[in-house]
Scaffold this active site. Structure first.
Site, PDB file in Angstrom:
ATOM      1  N   GLY A  30       0.853  -1.182   0.000  1.00  0.00           N
ATOM      2  CA  GLY A  30       0.000   0.000   0.000  1.00  0.00           C
ATOM      3  C   GLY A  30       0.883   1.224   0.000  1.00  0.00           C
ATOM      4  O   GLY A  30       2.030   1.162   0.414  1.00  0.00           O
ATOM      5  N   PHE A  79       1.568   9.604   2.652  1.00  0.00           N
ATOM      6  CA  PHE A  79       2.163   9.490   3.974  1.00  0.00           C
ATOM      7  C   PHE A  79       3.362   8.554   4.008  1.00  0.00           C
ATOM      8  O   PHE A  79       4.312   8.768   4.737  1.00  0.00           O
ATOM      9  CB  PHE A  79       1.092   8.992   4.930  1.00  0.00           C
ATOM     10  CG  PHE A  79       1.370   9.282   6.352  1.00  0.00           C
ATOM     11  CD1 PHE A  79       1.113  10.535   6.856  1.00  0.00           C
ATOM     12  CD2 PHE A  79       1.887   8.306   7.183  1.00  0.00           C
ATOM     13  CE1 PHE A  79       1.369  10.813   8.184  1.00  0.00           C
ATOM     14  CE2 PHE A  79       2.151   8.584   8.504  1.00  0.00           C
ATOM     15  CZ  PHE A  79       1.889   9.838   9.005  1.00  0.00           C
ATOM     16  N   GLY A  80       3.309   7.511   3.216  1.00  0.00           N
ATOM     17  CA  GLY A  80       4.409   6.558   3.247  1.00  0.00           C
ATOM     18  C   GLY A  80       4.097   5.326   2.445  1.00  0.00           C
ATOM     19  O   GLY A  80       3.177   5.299   1.653  1.00  0.00           O
ATOM     20  N   VAL A  97       4.034   0.862   2.394  1.00  0.00           N
ATOM     21  CA  VAL A  97       4.011  -0.383   3.151  1.00  0.00           C
ATOM     22  C   VAL A  97       4.519  -1.487   2.233  1.00  0.00           C
ATOM     23  O   VAL A  97       4.036  -1.626   1.111  1.00  0.00           O
ATOM     24  CB  VAL A  97       2.581  -0.760   3.614  1.00  0.00           C
ATOM     25  CG1 VAL A  97       2.613  -2.003   4.486  1.00  0.00           C
ATOM     26  CG2 VAL A  97       1.921   0.398   4.342  1.00  0.00           C
ATOM     27  N   LYS A 133       6.405  -0.504   7.347  1.00  0.00           N
ATOM     28  CA  LYS A 133       5.960   0.833   6.947  1.00  0.00           C
ATOM     29  C   LYS A 133       7.068   1.847   7.139  1.00  0.00           C
ATOM     30  O   LYS A 133       7.784   1.806   8.128  1.00  0.00           O
ATOM     31  CB  LYS A 133       4.789   1.281   7.834  1.00  0.00           C
ATOM     32  CG  LYS A 133       3.545   0.493   7.620  1.00  0.00           C
ATOM     33  CD  LYS A 133       2.585   0.688   8.774  1.00  0.00           C
ATOM     34  CE  LYS A 133       1.522  -0.365   8.690  1.00  0.00           C
ATOM     35  NZ  LYS A 133       0.395   0.088   7.889  1.00  0.00           N
ATOM     36  N   ASP A 139     -10.595   6.945  12.145  1.00  0.00           N
ATOM     37  CA  ASP A 139     -10.628   6.664  10.704  1.00  0.00           C
ATOM     38  C   ASP A 139     -11.032   5.229  10.423  1.00  0.00           C
ATOM     39  O   ASP A 139     -10.399   4.521   9.645  1.00  0.00           O
ATOM     40  CB  ASP A 139      -9.258   6.975  10.096  1.00  0.00           C
ATOM     41  CG  ASP A 139      -9.334   7.112   8.574  1.00  0.00           C
ATOM     42  OD1 ASP A 139     -10.448   7.067   8.019  1.00  0.00           O
ATOM     43  OD2 ASP A 139      -8.270   7.246   7.945  1.00  0.00           O
TER      44      ASP A 139
END
Ligand code: ADE
Length: 349
Positions: A33, A37-38, A40, A57, A209
């Site tokens: 993913g 943000f970053g 994985v 991550k 979330d």
């Protein structure tokens, strides 16, 4: 990387109990993913006993101070909550060669729930597909692999898989996994999420979330609620709108009071849970497909709510509607949501 980031990473790691050796984490090219943000990635962790599949991550290359802060916050939070079957567990943390902080979590082989649900098809059942021994009771199916299916248990857990429940001559089939699912399997996903949320509530953690994209599926279809606080940016971006403080917001999953006052509580998580329940029963559809984000608040304030999905019985829809009560105090608690969902499953739906 920015100086602020390195400092935050190192400072954060001081408080982390499980610091892994970098050479024990073998990262693969498989990206599980990613987003702003970053990233994985799939990896394996060398242990005394052998190798453990894990997910790793990172923050992206030049994170803002706020992103680094949230990343560290996330790691510390995961560490403090401890383990629960329905929460993705943290395995540890380490710094990569560029001093970037890496978070190592358990690997969930079936990926995220939204993607998983979208691969479920409702197929109509033609008599040709099955050899029918009694009206409405298929006993074998000749699918592409020509597998024989046993009767008996129709649930996913033991699915070889058995012919599914049949509603209006239709059944649910997961194309990639090649299994039949029952509506009960879908409801069991929801029950497990509620179970994980009871645990988070007991630990005074507000997720903020909760959405199908932030739920992972592990072996045996065990639900794992994913990295609260961090996960929000990992998947699709377009459900999020920038807020004043720079964090994107998942508008269609947010409770009225969160939209209006940016207040988040366990009871606003309950609202999001209702939307997640709707996503499950809609097999991964996007909620309010025709309403633009800027109109959502007004539409909800005037009393509009998501309609009952076809696969959803009235009792389950009542739970959804309860989650979407305007007054947070009138929404059910996660513990009673879990009981109510389990009650629906016990009564054979
Ligand atoms: N995608 C994001 N996190 C994941 C994980 N822990 N396992 C599998 N897929 C993922």
């Amino acid at each position: 990387a920015g100086v602020g980031y390195d400092m935050a990473a190192l400072q954060g790691l001081d408080d982390v109990d499980v610091v892994l050796r970098r050479e024990d984490v073998i990262v693969s090219d498989v990206v599980l993913g990613h987003g702003n943000f970053g990233e994985v990635r799939k990896a394996v962790l060398k242990t005394d006993g052998g190798e453990l599949p894990v997910a790793v991550k990172w923050l992206r290359d030049h994170p803002t101070g706020r992103e680094s802060e949230r990343f560290i916050h996330e790691i510390l939070l995961m560490q403090t909550v401890g383990k629960h079957v329905n929460i993705v567990s943290m395995i540890g943390c380490c710094l990569d060669v560029n001093k970037r902080c890496m978070l190592v979590v358990e690997y969930c082989p079936l990926g995220d729930l939204q993607t998983y649900l979208r691969k479920i098809n409702i197929k109509s059942w033609y008599v040709n597909d099955f050899n029918v021994d009694r009206v409405g009771l298929p006993i074998t199916v000749n699918d592409k692999e020509n597998t024989m299916l046993d009767t008996g248990n129709t649930s996913l857990a033991t699915n070889g898989g058995s012919p599914p429940m049949v509603f209006n001559n239709c059944y649910l089939y997961h194309d990639e996994e090649n299994v039949f699912l029952t509506i009960e399997d879908l409801i069991r996903f929801a029950s497990q999420v509620a179970n994980g949320m009871v645990f988070l509530e007991q630990n005074h953690i507000v997720h903020r979330d909760l959405a199908a994209r932030n739920i992972l599926l592990s072996d045996y279809h065990t639900i794992k609620i994913c990295d609260f606080g961090l996960s929000r940016d990992i998947y699709e971006q377009n459900h999020y709108k920038k807020s004043n403080c720079g964090d994107p917001l998942p508008i269609k999953w947010m409770a009225l009071e969160s939209l209006k006052y940016r207040v988040y509580t366990t009871q606003s998580d309950v609202w999001s849970f209702g939307v997640l329940l709707w996503e499950i029963m809609m097999l991964g559809s996007i909620p309010y497909p025709t309403i633009c984000l800027s109109k959502i608040y007004e539409v909800l304030r005037r009393g509009y709510r998501l309609p009952r999905p076809n696969l959803c019985c009235y009792r389950l829809y009542e739970i959804m509607l309860g989650c979407w009560q305007s007054n947070p105090a009138n929404r059910p608690k996660f513990a009673s949501i879990k009981d109510a969902i389990d009650g629906i499953m016990e009564n054979q739906y």
